[in-house]
Design a protein around this motif. Structure first.
Motif, PDB file in Angstrom:
ATOM      1  N   GLU A 251       0.796  -1.184  -0.053  1.00 25.13           N
ATOM      2  CA  GLU A 251      -0.037   0.018  -0.056  1.00 25.13           C
ATOM      3  C   GLU A 251       1.088   1.162   0.033  1.00 25.13           C
ATOM      4  O   GLU A 251       1.808   1.244   0.599  1.00 25.13           O
ATOM      5  CB  GLU A 251      -0.996   0.126   1.103  1.00 25.13           C
ATOM      6  N   ALA A 252       0.427   2.362  -0.585  1.00 24.54           N
ATOM      7  CA  ALA A 252       1.258   3.334  -0.985  1.00 24.54           C
ATOM      8  C   ALA A 252       1.430   4.228   0.462  1.00 24.54           C
ATOM      9  O   ALA A 252       2.354   4.913   0.862  1.00 24.54           O
ATOM     10  CB  ALA A 252       0.656   4.319  -1.866  1.00 24.54           C
ATOM     11  N   THR A 253       0.422   4.093   1.440  1.00 27.89           N
ATOM     12  CA  THR A 253       0.665   4.499   2.832  1.00 27.89           C
ATOM     13  C   THR A 253       2.112   4.288   3.426  1.00 27.89           C
ATOM     14  O   THR A 253       2.693   5.050   3.851  1.00 27.89           O
ATOM     15  CB  THR A 253      -0.309   4.019   3.645  1.00 27.89           C
ATOM     16  N   ALA A 254       2.584   3.032   3.051  1.00 29.59           N
ATOM     17  CA  ALA A 254       3.816   2.530   3.534  1.00 29.59           C
ATOM     18  C   ALA A 254       4.943   3.019   2.427  1.00 29.59           C
ATOM     19  O   ALA A 254       6.000   3.342   2.656  1.00 29.59           O
ATOM     20  CB  ALA A 254       3.927   1.005   3.805  1.00 29.59           C
ATOM     21  N   VAL A 255       4.412   2.389   1.237  1.00 27.27           N
ATOM     22  CA  VAL A 255       5.749   2.743   0.252  1.00 27.27           C
ATOM     23  C   VAL A 255       6.184   4.099  -0.078  1.00 27.27           C
ATOM     24  O   VAL A 255       7.295   4.356  -0.101  1.00 27.27           O
ATOM     25  CB  VAL A 255       5.010   2.147  -1.045  1.00 27.27           C
ATOM     26  N   ALA A 256       5.279   4.966   0.087  1.00 26.11           N
ATOM     27  CA  ALA A 256       5.462   6.564  -0.276  1.00 26.11           C
ATOM     28  C   ALA A 256       6.335   6.959   0.745  1.00 26.11           C
ATOM     29  O   ALA A 256       7.331   8.002   0.668  1.00 26.11           O
ATOM     30  CB  ALA A 256       4.139   7.240  -0.125  1.00 26.11           C
ATOM     31  N   LYS A 257       6.311   6.433   2.054  1.00 22.52           N
ATOM     32  CA  LYS A 257       7.254   7.052   3.171  1.00 22.52           C
ATOM     33  C   LYS A 257       8.561   6.283   3.187  1.00 22.52           C
ATOM     34  O   LYS A 257       9.296   6.050   4.265  1.00 22.52           O
ATOM     35  CB  LYS A 257       6.458   6.985   4.362  1.00 22.52           C
ATOM     36  N   TYR A 313       1.742  -1.355  -7.181  1.00 21.09           N
ATOM     37  CA  TYR A 313       1.424  -0.931  -5.553  1.00 21.09           C
ATOM     38  C   TYR A 313      -0.094  -0.519  -5.682  1.00 21.09           C
ATOM     39  O   TYR A 313      -0.684  -0.094  -6.810  1.00 21.09           O
ATOM     40  CB  TYR A 313       2.502   0.374  -5.180  1.00 21.09           C
ATOM     41  N   LEU A 314      -0.816  -0.333  -4.370  1.00 25.41           N
ATOM     42  CA  LEU A 314      -2.026   0.103  -4.326  1.00 25.41           C
ATOM     43  C   LEU A 314      -1.765   1.556  -3.804  1.00 25.41           C
ATOM     44  O   LEU A 314      -1.360   2.005  -2.960  1.00 25.41           O
ATOM     45  CB  LEU A 314      -2.742  -0.564  -3.217  1.00 25.41           C
ATOM     46  N   ILE A 315      -2.405   2.560  -4.637  1.00 25.28           N
ATOM     47  CA  ILE A 315      -2.143   4.052  -4.623  1.00 25.28           C
ATOM     48  C   ILE A 315      -3.406   4.844  -4.630  1.00 25.28           C
ATOM     49  O   ILE A 315      -4.253   4.700  -5.313  1.00 25.28           O
ATOM     50  CB  ILE A 315      -1.409   4.422  -5.689  1.00 25.28           C
ATOM     51  N   ASP A 316      -3.568   5.518  -3.521  1.00 25.18           N
ATOM     52  CA  ASP A 316      -4.618   6.422  -3.523  1.00 25.18           C
ATOM     53  C   ASP A 316      -4.038   7.695  -3.971  1.00 25.18           C
ATOM     54  O   ASP A 316      -2.985   8.071  -4.439  1.00 25.18           O
ATOM     55  CB  ASP A 316      -4.962   6.819  -1.935  1.00 25.18           C
ATOM     56  N   LYS A 317      -5.081   8.852  -4.128  1.00 31.95           N
ATOM     57  CA  LYS A 317      -4.999  10.136  -4.909  1.00 31.95           C
ATOM     58  C   LYS A 317      -3.403  10.925  -3.845  1.00 31.95           C
ATOM     59  O   LYS A 317      -2.858  11.417  -4.915  1.00 31.95           O
ATOM     60  CB  LYS A 317      -6.051  10.889  -4.710  1.00 31.95           C
ATOM     61  N   SER A 327      -3.226   6.967  -9.343  1.00 28.73           N
ATOM     62  CA  SER A 327      -4.014   6.175  -8.402  1.00 28.73           C
ATOM     63  C   SER A 327      -4.585   4.890  -9.148  1.00 28.73           C
ATOM     64  O   SER A 327      -4.582   4.819 -10.512  1.00 28.73           O
ATOM     65  CB  SER A 327      -5.390   7.091  -8.241  1.00 28.73           C
ATOM     66  N   THR A 328      -4.610   3.872  -8.417  1.00 29.27           N
ATOM     67  CA  THR A 328      -5.095   2.646  -8.796  1.00 29.27           C
ATOM     68  C   THR A 328      -6.425   2.299  -8.319  1.00 29.27           C
ATOM     69  O   THR A 328      -6.875   1.149  -8.137  1.00 29.27           O
ATOM     70  CB  THR A 328      -4.108   1.776  -8.211  1.00 29.27           C
ATOM     71  N   SER A 342      -4.726   4.583   0.760  1.00 28.54           N
ATOM     72  CA  SER A 342      -4.638   3.398  -0.003  1.00 28.54           C
ATOM     73  C   SER A 342      -4.865   2.011   0.895  1.00 28.54           C
ATOM     74  O   SER A 342      -4.066   1.652   1.951  1.00 28.54           O
ATOM     75  CB  SER A 342      -3.061   3.169  -0.480  1.00 28.54           C
ATOM     76  N   ARG A 343      -5.807   1.309   0.539  1.00 27.68           N
ATOM     77  CA  ARG A 343      -6.392  -0.054   1.404  1.00 27.68           C
ATOM     78  C   ARG A 343      -6.553  -1.021  -0.074  1.00 27.68           C
ATOM     79  O   ARG A 343      -6.646  -0.698  -0.993  1.00 27.68           O
ATOM     80  CB  ARG A 343      -7.601   0.277   2.088  1.00 27.68           C
TER      81      ARG A 343
END
Length: 462
Positions: A251-257, A313-317, A327-328, A342-343
């Motif tokens: 999830e992008a929540t973890a990947v982006a950071k 990855y799973l990506i939110d806006k 976004s995915t 992202s969920r």
């Protein structure tokens, strides 16, 4: 749910201090939750939850406010509150709002509010009677019934304006078996993105009997030994390990950071060639399925690992800004009280070519995890610890005696690399997933798989 002119005024207010994106999320949710014990309805809770969330971006900053006051004054106050966190120099113009009609890809026949409560109680009583009569050692059965209708409207400063109706139904059956001062529990909780027709078409006998059978079977289980063994994990809810220990890391929540072991590794081999890992919100009427995500993006099939190679990855806006990627359709939230992030939806290992019989026959010695229980995961590292609700020894390619007290201890990404057989019997299991944006319905799934080695924690003293 709100007029076009009011939406435009709220978005304008949210952008009044220099934000470069604004969004309005309106939710109107109706829920029914019933509990049956000892053959009687013990609780009957019916409720409605209404509110509006307002989000503003400026670059890589995001601010969120929500309110249950849907008057013009209340909405403008919430929008201004969100805007006050921003101090920018550039004011943007709203794109014209274009109302988009969303195609329902999860057909519904019977809306919950159109079904009398007596019909819902009848479903619970049938499940209770079936489980209770399975065996004389069944001392207690608890049945929980849930249905909900969630109506949402999403509009943003880029011109998006969509509405969606989500229907979900679930039945949870828990059976307790007691004998000679021993007590064991079995559980099954099927669910779907459907109306009341889900309960009418549900194989109540199967799920009720399975919950009871697990409890009764485990009364005769032997203590599980400890050690490192090959482990066969069955289909359906067996996928919870990779949901927790790998899915969250994608999830992008973890990947982006850069808080994920999978960050920056697109194109690398992270699993054997026989492993393909998918998140698909378009699976018809599945529990974790969606028409659109909570940012208004259409549901889609996202292949995350293909033939062992990390592909997405799973990506939110918001995190799409951080990552410079699109976004995915993965922005989800529990309710208007949470900003989306992202969920997962329905996440699963794709079926392979081996039959379950072949997997068991090719295992000289090991452990068979038929049904998984609860567990804990460190999302940054993927380290996990999961209990097994129903386990068996595997000896000379055959299933042996049931084992109790078994836990699986390992690291998700490393366990993924040790998958050496993948079955052809894909199944999905319904669950709830808690994370930054609250608790949401998801499916976990897989066919039967074999992992060449996992550390097994057994019963104390063994």
């Amino acid at each position: 749910m709100l007029s076009k002119s009011l939406i435009e005024d709220v978005l304008t207010a949210a952008l009044s201090t220099g934000g470069d994106f604004a969004e309005v999320f309106v939710e109107d949710r109706f829920t029914n939750n019933f509990t049956l014990q000892s053959g009687k309805i013990e609780t009957c809770l019916t409720g409605r939850d209404f509110g509006i969330g307002i989000r503003v971006f400026m670059g890589l900053q995001s601010f969120y406010a929500y309110t249950t006051d849907h008057t013009r004054e209340g909405l403008l106050k919430a929008a201004n509150n969100a805007a006050q966190a921003i101090s920018g120099n550039k004011l943007i113009q709203l794109a014209p709002l274009k109302h988009e009609t969303i195609e329902t890809i999860h057909p519904v026949q019977l809306l919950p509010h159109e079904v009398d409560k007596s019909r819902k109680a009848a479903v619970m009583l049938k499940a209770y009677d079936t489980a209770k009569s399975y065996h004389s050692s069944i001392s207690q059965v608890t049945v929980r019934f849930m249905d909900e209708e969630q109506n949402v409207m999403i509009a943003n400063s880029e011109g998006k304006w969509v509405e969606d109706k989500r229907l979900r139904s679930r039945l949870a059956i828990q059976a307790v078996a007691v004998r000679d001062n021993k007590m064991e529990t079995g559980f099954y909780g099927p669910g779907a993105h459907q109306g009341f027709e889900f309960f009418e078409n549900l194989n109540l006998e199967h799920y009720s009997n399975e919950a009871a059978r697990i409890a009764v079977t485990m009364l005769d289980a032997s203590p599980c030994p400890s050690g490192k063994f090959p482990v066969i994990i069955d289909n359906e809810f067996g996928g919870v390990i990779f949901h927790e220990a790998c899915g969250h890391g994608l999830e992008a929540t973890a990947v982006a950071k850069n808080n994920s072991i999978f960050a920056g590794r697109l194109g690398e081999r992270v699993a054997p060639e026989i492993v393909t890992y998918i998140d698909d919100g378009t699976l018809t009427n599945e529990w974790g399925s969606i028409n659109i995500d909570d940012e208004g993006e259409k549901a889609r099939k996202n292949v995350l690992i293909e033939n062992g190679i990390l592909t997405g990855y799973l990506i939110d806006k918001f995190n799409s800004r951080r990552m410079g990627m699109e976004s995915t359709g993965s922005g989800r939230r529990q309710s208007f009280r949470f900003a989306p992030t992202s969920r997962m939806t329905n996440t699963y290992i794709a079926p392979g070519k081996s039959t379950p019989e072949e997997i068991i026959a090719n295992t000289e010695h090991g452990l068979y995890a038929k049904y998984m229980g609860g567990g804990q995961v460190n999302p940054a590292s993927g380290d996990y610890n999961f209990a097994i609700m129903e386990a068996y020894e595997v000896k000379n390619g055959k299933l042996g005696k049931p084992l109790k007290g078994a836990t699986l201890i390992g690291n998700g990404p490393k366990t993924l690399q040790l998958v050496d057989m993948v079955g052809n019997n894909l199944g999905h299991g319904a669950g709830m997933c808690g994370a930054l944006s609250g608790s949401i319905p998801v499916n976990v799934g897989q066919p039967m798989i074999r992992v060449s080695e996992i550390t097994v924690g057994g019963t104390k003293g063994e």
